[in-house]
Design a protein around this motif. Sequence first.
Motif, short mmCIF file in Angstrom:
data_model
loop_
_atom_site.label_atom_id
_atom_site.label_comp_id
_atom_site.label_asym_id
_atom_site.label_seq_id
_atom_site.Cartn_x
_atom_site.Cartn_y
_atom_site.Cartn_z
N SER A 127 -13.05 -57.08 31.07
CA SER A 127 -11.96 -57.71 31.52
C SER A 127 -11.01 -57.91 30.50
O SER A 127 -9.83 -57.54 30.94
N PHE A 128 -11.29 -58.25 29.25
CA PHE A 128 -10.32 -58.41 28.22
C PHE A 128 -9.46 -57.14 27.78
O PHE A 128 -8.28 -56.91 28.09
N VAL A 129 -10.19 -55.97 27.79
CA VAL A 129 -9.64 -54.69 27.46
C VAL A 129 -8.80 -54.11 28.80
O VAL A 129 -7.62 -53.71 28.71
N TYR A 130 -9.26 -54.76 30.08
CA TYR A 130 -8.49 -53.96 31.23
C TYR A 130 -7.30 -54.81 31.42
O TYR A 130 -6.12 -54.12 31.70
N PHE A 131 -7.29 -56.20 31.17
CA PHE A 131 -5.92 -56.63 31.54
C PHE A 131 -4.93 -56.64 30.32
O PHE A 131 -3.78 -56.70 30.70
N ASN A 132 -5.35 -56.45 29.07
CA ASN A 132 -4.34 -56.18 28.12
C ASN A 132 -3.77 -54.58 28.40
O ASN A 132 -2.78 -54.26 28.07
N TRP A 133 -4.77 -53.70 28.76
CA TRP A 133 -4.38 -52.34 29.01
C TRP A 133 -3.38 -52.20 30.11
O TRP A 133 -2.35 -51.51 30.06
N GLN A 134 -3.62 -52.97 31.26
CA GLN A 134 -2.54 -53.32 32.18
C GLN A 134 -1.23 -53.82 31.68
O GLN A 134 -0.05 -53.42 32.43
N GLY A 135 -1.34 -54.71 30.89
CA GLY A 135 -0.15 -55.35 30.27
C GLY A 135 0.62 -54.30 29.58
O GLY A 135 1.96 -54.24 29.59
N ILE A 136 -0.12 -53.47 28.70
CA ILE A 136 0.42 -52.32 28.00
C ILE A 136 1.38 -51.20 28.95
O ILE A 136 2.49 -50.75 28.56
N LYS A 137 0.65 -50.86 30.10
CA LYS A 137 1.07 -50.28 30.88
C LYS A 137 2.44 -50.60 31.59
O LYS A 137 3.24 -49.78 31.93
N HIS A 139 4.51 -52.85 30.30
CA HIS A 139 5.66 -53.54 29.32
C HIS A 139 5.87 -52.29 28.43
O HIS A 139 6.85 -52.27 27.49
N GLY A 140 5.06 -51.54 28.15
CA GLY A 140 4.99 -50.65 26.90
C GLY A 140 4.16 -51.43 25.59
O GLY A 140 4.06 -52.82 25.89
N GLY A 141 3.92 -50.68 24.78
CA GLY A 141 3.08 -51.13 23.66
C GLY A 141 3.90 -52.30 22.84
O GLY A 141 3.43 -53.63 22.89
#
Length: 255
Positions: A127-137, A139-141
Amino acid sequence: MNPLEELANGVSHLQHSFDSAFVFGPVTQYVFWMVICLAITLIVVLVAGRKLTLVPKSKFVHMVEYGYDFVRKDMGENAIGHGYKKHVPFLATLFFFILISNFVGLIPGCKTPTGTISVTWALALISFVYFNWQGIKAHGGWGYIKSIAPSGLPKPMVPVIWFFEFISLVLRALTLAVRLYGNMFAGHMVLAIFAAATSIFISAAASNIVFGAVSIGWFALLFIMYALETLVAFLQAYVFTILSAVYISLATSEH
């Protein structure tokens, strides 16, 4: 031996029965039951998916479809809002797997994968990796890193607030893992103690009828706790999934 003394001596054995014992090779009992619950989840989804109709004729299909709609509307649309549809498969997978795992653990002789911290940590990490990855997608890194702190803060306050918000972000994985594990482990431990107490007092009833009456009380408590644990099994699947949806919303939305 006094039934209470026998129960006290048996509690330590009950506690050890929840340890990650090896079933065969490097496979522990919790990994074994995790694979079984994963297989059950796949079977439920595939069978229900193949039998979908405009008007469900099967109670089983209707139940699965109702569960999916519950995830889609309550956890997806209400918690995430715009763009929620692409996250529904992930949320539904989490919900159904945790729910089935929790319910399997209620079957005598079975173990729930969510009764060990290693499995709940793995689920929390996913879950942690998923929502952070979606945040990066979204807003950008660098944009996502900056978005951890709310916008509009005075510049001297930004590093301080960012640090505390970052710690809060990391702790989300910890709280997801510990909450699910703690509730499931404690609930099953209580059920095991009440079941053992019922069995011990029934066995002692042959020598003292009072113990037979006490065993009825233990059985009533066991029945009540079993019903309560059934509710907890659903609630913990819901809480884990809804919090994941909220974290997705926080990661992808504009602060």
